[in-house]
Scaffold this motif. Structure first.
Motif, PDB file in Angstrom:
ATOM      1  N   ALA A 447       0.819  -1.225   0.000  1.00 27.59           N
ATOM      2  CA  ALA A 447       0.000   0.000   0.000  1.00 27.59           C
ATOM      3  C   ALA A 447       0.856   1.280   0.000  1.00 27.59           C
ATOM      4  CB  ALA A 447      -0.961  -0.016   1.178  1.00 27.59           C
ATOM      5  N   PRO A 448       1.895   1.384   0.876  1.00 25.46           N
ATOM      6  CA  PRO A 448       2.701   2.618   0.817  1.00 25.46           C
ATOM      7  C   PRO A 448       3.410   2.781  -0.524  1.00 25.46           C
ATOM      8  CG  PRO A 448       3.218   1.322   2.783  1.00 25.46           C
ATOM      9  CD  PRO A 448       2.381   0.461   1.905  1.00 25.46           C
ATOM     10  N   ALA A 449       3.837   1.652  -1.116  1.00 24.41           N
ATOM     11  CA  ALA A 449       4.535   1.727  -2.394  1.00 24.41           C
ATOM     12  C   ALA A 449       3.609   2.239  -3.491  1.00 24.41           C
ATOM     13  CB  ALA A 449       5.077   0.346  -2.760  1.00 24.41           C
ATOM     14  N   TRP A 450       2.357   1.741  -3.497  1.00 21.35           N
ATOM     15  CA  TRP A 450       1.400   2.249  -4.496  1.00 21.35           C
ATOM     16  C   TRP A 450       1.166   3.729  -4.279  1.00 21.35           C
ATOM     17  CZ3 TRP A 450       1.201  -0.739  -8.338  1.00 21.35           C
ATOM     18  CH2 TRP A 450       1.094  -2.129  -8.234  1.00 21.35           C
ATOM     19  N   ALA A 451       1.019   4.133  -3.013  1.00 22.32           N
ATOM     20  CA  ALA A 451       0.745   5.547  -2.728  1.00 22.32           C
ATOM     21  C   ALA A 451       1.863   6.424  -3.284  1.00 22.32           C
ATOM     22  CB  ALA A 451       0.595   5.752  -1.219  1.00 22.32           C
ATOM     23  N   VAL A 452       3.116   5.999  -3.054  1.00 18.12           N
ATOM     24  CA  VAL A 452       4.248   6.819  -3.503  1.00 18.12           C
ATOM     25  C   VAL A 452       4.306   6.879  -5.020  1.00 18.12           C
ATOM     26  CG1 VAL A 452       6.756   6.943  -3.581  1.00 18.12           C
ATOM     27  CG2 VAL A 452       5.618   6.373  -1.457  1.00 18.12           C
ATOM     28  N   THR A 453       4.204   5.707  -5.683  1.00 17.25           N
ATOM     29  CA  THR A 453       4.377   5.712  -7.134  1.00 17.25           C
ATOM     30  C   THR A 453       3.216   6.441  -7.823  1.00 17.25           C
ATOM     31  OG1 THR A 453       3.482   3.485  -7.083  1.00 17.25           O
ATOM     32  CG2 THR A 453       5.838   3.681  -7.344  1.00 17.25           C
ATOM     33  N   VAL A 454       2.001   6.230  -7.325  1.00 20.26           N
ATOM     34  CA  VAL A 454       0.867   6.938  -7.941  1.00 20.26           C
ATOM     35  C   VAL A 454       1.003   8.438  -7.687  1.00 20.26           C
ATOM     36  CG1 VAL A 454      -1.632   7.264  -7.835  1.00 20.26           C
ATOM     37  CG2 VAL A 454      -0.682   4.973  -7.869  1.00 20.26           C
ATOM     38  N   GLY A 455       1.463   8.805  -6.492  1.00 19.91           N
ATOM     39  CA  GLY A 455       1.664  10.229  -6.196  1.00 19.91           C
ATOM     40  C   GLY A 455       2.685  10.856  -7.123  1.00 19.91           C
ATOM     41  N   LEU A 456       3.828  10.174  -7.310  1.00 16.28           N
ATOM     42  CA  LEU A 456       4.863  10.734  -8.190  1.00 16.28           C
ATOM     43  C   LEU A 456       4.379  10.775  -9.638  1.00 16.28           C
ATOM     44  CD1 LEU A 456       8.140   9.160  -6.758  1.00 16.28           C
ATOM     45  CD2 LEU A 456       7.304  11.472  -6.480  1.00 16.28           C
ATOM     46  N   ALA A 457       3.621   9.737 -10.047  1.00 13.44           N
ATOM     47  CA  ALA A 457       3.046   9.768 -11.394  1.00 13.44           C
ATOM     48  C   ALA A 457       2.083  10.950 -11.521  1.00 13.44           C
ATOM     49  CB  ALA A 457       2.331   8.459 -11.699  1.00 13.44           C
ATOM     50  N   GLY A 458       1.361  11.239 -10.423  1.00 12.27           N
ATOM     51  CA  GLY A 458       0.467  12.399 -10.431  1.00 12.27           C
ATOM     52  C   GLY A 458       1.230  13.692 -10.655  1.00 12.27           C
ATOM     53  N   VAL A 459       2.417  13.816 -10.009  1.00  7.80           N
ATOM     54  CA  VAL A 459       3.237  15.020 -10.221  1.00  7.80           C
ATOM     55  C   VAL A 459       3.634  15.119 -11.690  1.00  7.80           C
ATOM     56  CG1 VAL A 459       5.413  16.133  -9.644  1.00  7.80           C
ATOM     57  CG2 VAL A 459       4.089  15.022  -7.864  1.00  7.80           C
ATOM     58  N   THR A 460       4.038  13.973 -12.271  1.00  8.80           N
ATOM     59  CA  THR A 460       4.420  13.970 -13.690  1.00  8.80           C
ATOM     60  C   THR A 460       3.246  14.397 -14.563  1.00  8.80           C
ATOM     61  OG1 THR A 460       5.982  12.202 -13.260  1.00  8.80           O
ATOM     62  CG2 THR A 460       5.337  12.525 -15.539  1.00  8.80           C
ATOM     63  N   VAL A 461       2.063  13.853 -14.259  1.00  6.39           N
ATOM     64  CA  VAL A 461       0.889  14.203 -15.073  1.00  6.39           C
ATOM     65  C   VAL A 461       0.571  15.685 -14.919  1.00  6.39           C
ATOM     66  CG1 VAL A 461      -1.597  13.852 -15.285  1.00  6.39           C
ATOM     67  CG2 VAL A 461      -0.087  11.894 -15.058  1.00  6.39           C
ATOM     68  N   TRP A 462       0.747  16.203 -13.694  1.00  2.21           N
ATOM     69  CA  TRP A 462       0.473  17.626 -13.481  1.00  2.21           C
ATOM     70  C   TRP A 462       1.422  18.485 -14.332  1.00  2.21           C
ATOM     71  CZ3 TRP A 462       3.525  21.515 -11.143  1.00  2.21           C
ATOM     72  CH2 TRP A 462       2.874  22.743 -10.997  1.00  2.21           C
ATOM     73  N   ILE A 463       2.731  18.134 -14.315  1.00  3.60           N
ATOM     74  CA  ILE A 463       3.682  18.896 -15.138  1.00  3.60           C
ATOM     75  C   ILE A 463       3.315  18.750 -16.615  1.00  3.60           C
ATOM     76  CG2 ILE A 463       6.094  19.144 -15.817  1.00  3.60           C
ATOM     77  CD1 ILE A 463       6.909  18.058 -13.137  1.00  3.60           C
ATOM     78  N   SER A 464       2.847  17.541 -16.992  1.00  2.00           N
ATOM     79  CA  SER A 464       2.525  17.298 -18.397  1.00  2.00           C
ATOM     80  C   SER A 464       1.350  18.146 -18.863  1.00  2.00           C
ATOM     81  CB  SER A 464       2.164  15.824 -18.600  1.00  2.00           C
ATOM     82  OG  SER A 464       3.129  15.003 -18.022  1.00  2.00           O
ATOM     83  N   LEU A 465       0.324  18.224 -18.030  1.00  2.00           N
ATOM     84  CA  LEU A 465      -0.904  18.893 -18.476  1.00  2.00           C
ATOM     85  C   LEU A 465      -0.841  20.398 -18.264  1.00  2.00           C
ATOM     86  CD1 LEU A 465      -3.581  16.326 -17.311  1.00  2.00           C
ATOM     87  CD2 LEU A 465      -2.467  16.544 -19.526  1.00  2.00           C
ATOM     88  N   TYR A 466      -0.133  20.854 -17.239  1.00  3.39           N
ATOM     89  CA  TYR A 466      -0.006  22.299 -17.007  1.00  3.39           C
ATOM     90  C   TYR A 466       1.457  22.703 -16.985  1.00  3.39           C
ATOM     91  CZ  TYR A 466      -4.805  21.656 -15.486  1.00  3.39           C
ATOM     92  OH  TYR A 466      -6.116  21.314 -15.432  1.00  3.39           O
ATOM     93  N   PRO A 467       2.162  22.544 -18.108  1.00  4.82           N
ATOM     94  CA  PRO A 467       3.588  22.893 -18.086  1.00  4.82           C
ATOM     95  C   PRO A 467       3.800  24.395 -17.909  1.00  4.82           C
ATOM     96  CG  PRO A 467       2.897  22.386 -20.315  1.00  4.82           C
ATOM     97  CD  PRO A 467       1.732  22.075 -19.429  1.00  4.82           C
ATOM     98  N   GLN A 468       2.751  25.175 -18.196  1.00  2.20           N
ATOM     99  CA  GLN A 468       2.917  26.630 -18.198  1.00  2.20           C
ATOM    100  C   GLN A 468       3.388  27.147 -16.840  1.00  2.20           C
ATOM    101  OE1 GLN A 468       2.744  28.306 -20.875  1.00  2.20           O
ATOM    102  NE2 GLN A 468       2.999  30.361 -20.047  1.00  2.20           N
ATOM    103  N   ALA A 469       2.777  26.638 -15.749  1.00  3.43           N
ATOM    104  CA  ALA A 469       3.132  27.139 -14.423  1.00  3.43           C
ATOM    105  C   ALA A 469       4.618  26.929 -14.155  1.00  3.43           C
ATOM    106  CB  ALA A 469       2.294  26.407 -13.365  1.00  3.43           C
ATOM    107  N   LEU A 470       5.101  25.706 -14.420  1.00  4.54           N
ATOM    108  CA  LEU A 470       6.513  25.408 -14.189  1.00  4.54           C
ATOM    109  C   LEU A 470       7.400  26.184 -15.158  1.00  4.54           C
ATOM    110  CD1 LEU A 470       8.485  23.793 -12.567  1.00  4.54           C
ATOM    111  CD2 LEU A 470       8.210  21.899 -14.134  1.00  4.54           C
ATOM    112  N   LEU A 471       6.920  26.309 -16.399  1.00  2.00           N
ATOM    113  CA  LEU A 471       7.701  27.001 -17.426  1.00  2.00           C
ATOM    114  C   LEU A 471       7.937  28.462 -17.045  1.00  2.00           C
ATOM    115  CD1 LEU A 471       8.984  26.776 -20.180  1.00  2.00           C
ATOM    116  CD2 LEU A 471       6.810  27.373 -21.204  1.00  2.00           C
ATOM    117  N   VAL A 472       6.878  29.134 -16.612  1.00  6.36           N
ATOM    118  CA  VAL A 472       7.014  30.537 -16.209  1.00  6.36           C
ATOM    119  C   VAL A 472       7.999  30.643 -15.052  1.00  6.36           C
ATOM    120  CG1 VAL A 472       5.780  32.460 -15.141  1.00  6.36           C
ATOM    121  CG2 VAL A 472       4.747  31.211 -17.034  1.00  6.36           C
ATOM    122  N   TYR A 473       7.874  29.683 -14.133  1.00  2.00           N
ATOM    123  CA  TYR A 473       8.755  29.715 -12.960  1.00  2.00           C
ATOM    124  C   TYR A 473      10.216  29.540 -13.361  1.00  2.00           C
ATOM    125  CZ  TYR A 473      10.670  28.629  -8.403  1.00  2.00           C
ATOM    126  OH  TYR A 473      11.437  28.642  -7.271  1.00  2.00           O
TER     127      TYR A 473
END
Lengths: 484, 139
Positions: A447-473
């Motif tokens: 369970a902790p392993a799934w939580a971590v990997t899904v969470g990190l995948a979520g960060v990747t998806v967030w950067i993928s879908l909204y690159p603008q925020a990170l790009l401006v930064y």
């Protein structure tokens, strides 16, 4: 509050002391470690909020005036890297609660883990060249401890190779620091930036070359990367993910900070050499990965290959190049750590890291396919995932500067990266398990392993879908580099 | 004085690198210690040498003109302490490695990176060098 600038080093150091004190009580130790890494994440977010508003957080120790004092300087670049360091800390500590290749729980594992976090955090925020060297040593000794702590003979072998090559790199760095101090009389970054133009060009080139070679050893660049694939795959998975994500990036950050910021503009020949080194790093790293069948070794060689891309941004020596480097680094740390953690879950479910001995996960764990493909395809740079935006930024600038060879190498290496990611997918997921009787074990504690990997995948998806925020930064961060 | 230090630096770097290039892992560890000593000399030399004037600023003078810079002396102390810790660690590691691997020849240390038995395929990892699967239940 400027004292917050010390948090990236102080919080992990305090945490290391705390978890050492309770080392005889594993559950308490784990809980305290979790609390401390979340606290570090909170401090990093607070720092990020301050610098995103345009403020540079500076703290000078001992109340000395600049440039006498050792300073911690948190600008946008440092704050973003500190945040990602803290995120990796949380991920590694949480993953340790699972049973996916976490190794024997040695009581000193967590203190050393926090030592690595302190070293990385300190290196990111320090504004002093000698202090940077000290943080590199903190990281080196803690990473060595983590390598040797399992005491299997292959781990000792790996530690020795890691020690010999990295210690040589550190000694080069110390030599370079001595040379820089000898010719400029300063160690503070701001003072160094002021003193650099007065140095004779030939002498300055020699000093900076020494410094660059030292950081290239730390970054794992061609041809001085041999320590990395020789040692990383012997580590337990959460430690491996943390070290693989962070350590080489600290070397890259140090290069960006020196060649791209403090000593910018450095002699043009250095950037030219760095560009060719970057191209060779990409190519030789990915060729190593294409050969191997052990997932950890494949991914370790991909670190080298990706380091090449990140170095290319520094070699382009422009604001857009530095922005691409920063974007690439942030995206890459998340993706790479996640791939190592997913490999550990595959190990737990199938029983081996060797792709020739495993298979059958597509039938039994179909959703896990998606979990693997997010970071794997992001590493390759398939649109719209985060790696695509990182490569787009980088290659746009490379083509804009007329660097055709470097661009072509980068594109060819992407295809080869796709090859080894598909190898993992086809062998671990698509093909049948070589043992026809095989069923995924039921008594896992994932369970902790799934939580971590899904969470990190979520960060990747967030950067993928909204690159603008990170790009401006990152563009705002890159614009302030070199402006001392 | 600076030439004497330069000569000492050169000798220690040369002998240290020579030892590092040895196949004997114990010599490599010693070689790294000697190179470290050479680099410490360089760090010390970066703040001028040879002055016998104490690093105390007389009244009415803003700074000392001839004295050595005390900062590199402080830095070299830090570097010596760190280097000492690393030398201790490396000696302990090398002794443990020689004991467990049964050899001190760097070319025979292939536990982490096994030698391929065939030209095309990488070797399969020895199960003794892998984490234990299934993992034991943890308290």
């Amino acid at each position: 509050m400027s004292a917050l600038a010390t948090a990236p080093a102080i919080v992990p150091l305090a945490a290391a002391a705390l978890v050492t004190a309770v080392r005889s009580r594993p559950r308490l130790q784990q809980a305290l470690a979790m609390a401390a890494s979340v606290a570090l994440l909170g401090c990093a977010l607070a720092l990020l909020a301050q610098v995103a508003a345009g403020e540079t957080v500076v703290v000078a120790f001992g109340g000395w005036p600049s440039p006498m004092a050792i300073e911690f300087v948190v600008d946008r670049t440092a704050a973003a890297l500190v945040l990602i360091t803290a995120l990796m800390g949380v991920a590694a500590v949480l993953f340790l609660a699972s049973d996916a290749d976490v190794g024997d729980r040695h009581p000193l594992l967590l203190p050393l883990l926090f030592g690595v976090l302190a070293g990385a955090g300190g290196a990111f925020v320090t504004g002093d060249l000698f202090n940077l060297y000290v943080w590199f040593e903190v990281m080196l000794i803690c990473a060595l401890g983590l390598l040797a702590i399992g005491a299997r003979v292959d781990q000792l072998d790996a530690s020795f190779k890691y020690l010999a090559l990295n210690l040589l790199g550190t000694l080069l760095l110390l030599f370079a620091v001595a040379a820089v101090y000898g010719v400029t009389g300063h160690l503070n970054f701001t003072a160094l930036a002021g003193a650099a133009p007065a140095v004779a060009p030939g002498l300055w080139l020699a000093v900076l070359t020494l410094l660059m070679v030292a950081f290239l050893v730390k970054a794992g660049a061609f041809p001085v990367y041999a320590w990395l694939p020789a040692s990383y795959h012997t580590l337990p998975a959460p430690v491996l993910a943390l070290i693989a994500g962070l350590l080489t990036k600290v070397g890259i950050y140090a290069l960006l900070r020196t060649l791209g910021d403090v000593f910018s503009p450095a002699p043009a020949v250095l950037y030219e050499v760095l560009g060719w080194v970057a191209a060779a790093t990409m190519l030789f790293g990915v060729l190593g990965a294409a050969y191997h069948w052990d997932m950890r070794r494949i991914l370790a060689f991909h670190i080298i290959s990706q380091v090449g891309y990140i170095l290319l941004g520094i070699a382009l020596a422009s604001v857009a190049g530095y922005a691409a480097t920063l974007f690439y680094t942030l995206h890459h740390i998340v993706v790479k750590a996640n791939l190592f953690l997913i490999a550990a879950i595959i190990w737990r479910l199938t029983g081996s890291y060797d792709l020739r001995r495993i298979g059958g996960l597509y039938v039994t764990r179909p959703w896990m396919t998606l979990l693997l493909l997010i970071p794997a395809l992001s590493l390759v740079g398939i649109p719209p995932l985060s790696g695509f935006w990182a490569k787009l930024l980088l290659l746009q600038e490379a083509i804009g500067q007329g660097r055709v060879v470097w661009t072509v190498v980068a594109l060819v290496v992407s295809v080869l990266t796709l090859y080894s990611m598909m190898k993992i997918w086809m062998e671990a997921f698509w093909k049948r398990h070589p043992d026809a009787e095989w069923q995924p074990p039921a008594d896992t504690q994932l369970a902790p392993a799934w939580a971590v990997t899904v969470g990190l995948a979520g960060v990747t998806v967030w950067i993928s879908l909204y690159p603008q925020a990170l790009l401006v930064y990152v563009q705002a961060a890159a614009a302030t580099l070199g402006g001392r | 004085m600076i030439w004497a230090v330069a000569a000492a630096l050169w000798v220690s770097l040369a002998s240290g690198v020579y030892l590092c290039l040895s196949r004997d892992v114990f010599r490599v560890a010693l070689g790294l210690a000697v190179v470290g000593a050479g680099v410490n000399l360089a760090l010390l030399a970066s703040g001028r040498l040879g002055s016998v004037q104490p690093a105390v600023v007389p009244k009415g003078q803003p700074f000392l003109e001839l004295a050595s810079n005390p900062l590199p002396q402080a830095l070299v102390l830090t570097a010596i302490v760190i280097g000492f810790a690393l030398v201790c660690f490396s000696l302990a590691l090398v002794l443990g490695l020689i004991r467990d691997a049964g050899t001190d020849d760097a070319l025979e240390l292939r536990a982490a990176e096994p030698v391929p038995g065939n030209d095309i395929k990488p070797p399969a990892t020895d199960p003794a060098h892998e984490p234990e699967w299934p993992p034991e239940g943890r308290a």
